[in-house]
Design a protein around this motif. Structure first.
Motif, PDB file in Angstrom:
ATOM      1  N   TYR A 167      44.400  30.233  32.234  1.00 46.98           N
ATOM      2  CA  TYR A 167      43.083  30.758  32.596  1.00 46.98           C
ATOM      3  C   TYR A 167      43.182  31.960  33.530  1.00 46.98           C
ATOM      4  N   MET A 168      44.209  32.007  34.367  1.00 45.96           N
ATOM      5  CA  MET A 168      44.414  33.184  35.213  1.00 45.96           C
ATOM      6  C   MET A 168      44.687  34.408  34.341  1.00 45.96           C
ATOM      7  N   LYS A 169      45.474  34.202  33.285  1.00 45.13           N
ATOM      8  CA  LYS A 169      45.787  35.292  32.357  1.00 45.13           C
ATOM      9  C   LYS A 169      44.507  35.762  31.653  1.00 45.13           C
ATOM     10  N   LYS A 170      43.650  34.795  31.242  1.00 42.93           N
ATOM     11  CA  LYS A 170      42.381  35.142  30.601  1.00 42.93           C
ATOM     12  C   LYS A 170      41.515  35.987  31.525  1.00 42.93           C
ATOM     13  N   ILE A 171      41.447  35.573  32.803  1.00 44.63           N
ATOM     14  CA  ILE A 171      40.641  36.311  33.778  1.00 44.63           C
ATOM     15  C   ILE A 171      41.170  37.728  33.929  1.00 44.63           C
ATOM     16  N   ASP A 172      42.500  37.867  34.026  1.00 46.13           N
ATOM     17  CA  ASP A 172      43.097  39.204  34.149  1.00 46.13           C
ATOM     18  C   ASP A 172      42.769  40.066  32.928  1.00 46.13           C
ATOM     19  N   GLU A 173      42.807  39.458  31.736  1.00 42.93           N
ATOM     20  CA  GLU A 173      42.504  40.204  30.502  1.00 42.93           C
ATOM     21  C   GLU A 173      41.050  40.653  30.479  1.00 42.93           C
ATOM     22  N   ILE A 174      40.137  39.755  30.875  1.00 46.37           N
ATOM     23  CA  ILE A 174      38.707  40.099  30.890  1.00 46.37           C
ATOM     24  C   ILE A 174      38.457  41.237  31.872  1.00 46.37           C
ATOM     25  N   PHE A 175      39.073  41.131  33.065  1.00 45.97           N
ATOM     26  CA  PHE A 175      38.894  42.187  34.070  1.00 45.97           C
ATOM     27  C   PHE A 175      39.472  43.514  33.573  1.00 45.97           C
ATOM     28  N   ALA A 176      40.657  43.465  32.976  1.00 46.95           N
ATOM     29  CA  ALA A 176      41.301  44.693  32.489  1.00 46.95           C
ATOM     30  C   ALA A 176      40.416  45.380  31.443  1.00 46.95           C
ATOM     31  N   ALA A 177      39.811  44.587  30.562  1.00 49.76           N
ATOM     32  CA  ALA A 177      38.932  45.152  29.533  1.00 49.76           C
ATOM     33  C   ALA A 177      37.700  45.796  30.179  1.00 49.76           C
ATOM     34  N   LYS A 178      37.130  45.119  31.178  1.00 49.89           N
ATOM     35  CA  LYS A 178      35.938  45.658  31.852  1.00 49.89           C
ATOM     36  C   LYS A 178      36.298  46.928  32.631  1.00 49.89           C
ATOM     37  N   GLU A 179      37.455  46.911  33.292  1.00 49.75           N
ATOM     38  CA  GLU A 179      37.901  48.076  34.051  1.00 49.75           C
ATOM     39  C   GLU A 179      38.063  49.277  33.113  1.00 49.75           C
ATOM     40  N   LYS A 180      38.669  49.041  31.962  1.00 49.62           N
ATOM     41  CA  LYS A 180      38.855  50.112  30.973  1.00 49.62           C
ATOM     42  C   LYS A 180      37.498  50.635  30.502  1.00 49.62           C
ATOM     43  N   GLU A 181      36.565  49.698  30.255  1.00 47.00           N
ATOM     44  CA  GLU A 181      35.223  50.090  29.793  1.00 47.00           C
ATOM     45  C   GLU A 181      34.523  50.951  30.847  1.00 47.00           C
ATOM     46  N   ILE A 182      34.645  50.573  32.117  1.00 44.89           N
ATOM     47  CA  ILE A 182      33.997  51.319  33.187  1.00 44.89           C
ATOM     48  C   ILE A 182      34.625  52.692  33.375  1.00 44.89           C
ATOM     49  N   LEU A 183      35.948  52.767  33.319  1.00 45.00           N
ATOM     50  CA  LEU A 183      36.630  54.025  33.597  1.00 45.00           C
ATOM     51  C   LEU A 183      36.674  54.979  32.408  1.00 45.00           C
ATOM     52  N   THR A 184      36.341  54.493  31.203  1.00 47.40           N
ATOM     53  CA  THR A 184      36.317  55.360  30.040  1.00 47.40           C
ATOM     54  C   THR A 184      35.075  56.246  30.104  1.00 47.40           C
ATOM     55  N   VAL A 185      35.299  57.543  30.096  1.00 44.64           N
ATOM     56  CA  VAL A 185      34.159  58.488  30.206  1.00 44.64           C
ATOM     57  C   VAL A 185      33.641  58.802  28.824  1.00 44.64           C
TER      58      VAL A 185
END
Length: 185
Positions: A167-185
């Protein structure tokens, strides 16, 4: 309580933490239009509070626009008022047919702020997962006093740790996807 019950309870708690994180992050505006941004906004509908999706059709015609078409003309003012009073920070445009929300592009500072907010949410989810692991392990240790063999307890502890890691890995994956979505211009 049986060993499997501790594992099931831990798994359920961890699953809920991940679902909550997913839901929370979906409401963080990443510069792209999404109907889910309106999920938390309620309008007064004949004396009761209802989600906008219950009183109007919500569509996303392009990446920067959300279109809201109320089913009743009387709902235009209520929907506009609810959006203005919400934390969305977007002023609705009403042409009498459709309410449009134009999602402005995010500034670099705002993007960093949203990433920080997302990271904090991910950290909260991780704390929940750790707490679920701790509760399960404490429960298993109590079972030893009630006659559970230490070998079975150690195996169960390992299973709890594996669940935790998953579940820690899942959380990291979800955050990484959201971070990418936010930082993509």
């Amino acid at each position: 309580m049986e060993v499997n019950e501790y594992l099931d309870n831990a798994k359920d708690s961890m699953e809920l933490a991940v679902e909550y994180l997913d839901d929370t992050l979906s409401h963080i505006r990443a510069g792209k239009a999404s109907a889910r941004l309106l999920d938390g906004i309620r309008v007064d509908y004949y004396g009761s509070q209802a989600p906008i999706s219950n009183v109007a059709n919500i569509s996303v015609p392009d990446a920067r626009t959300i279109a809201i078409t109320p089913w009743e003309k009387s709902m235009f003012k209520e929907i506009e008022k609810a959006i203005i009073n919400s934390e969305l920070g977007i002023t609705p445009e009403n042409n009498g047919e459709v309410i449009r929300l134009s999602i402005p592009p995010l500034t670099e500072d705002r993007r960093k702020q949203l990433v920080k907010q997302s990271k904090a949410e991910a950290e909260t989810a991780k704390v929940s997962v750790r707490n679920a692991r701790r509760e399960a392990i404490e429960g298993l240790k109590k079972e030893i006093k009630k006659g559970l063999s230490e070998d079975i307890e150690k195996d169960a502890e390992n299973d709890v740790q594996k669940l935790h890691d998953k579940y820690m890995k899942k959380i990291d994956e979800i955050f990484a996807a959201k971070e990418k979505e936010i930082l993509t211009v």
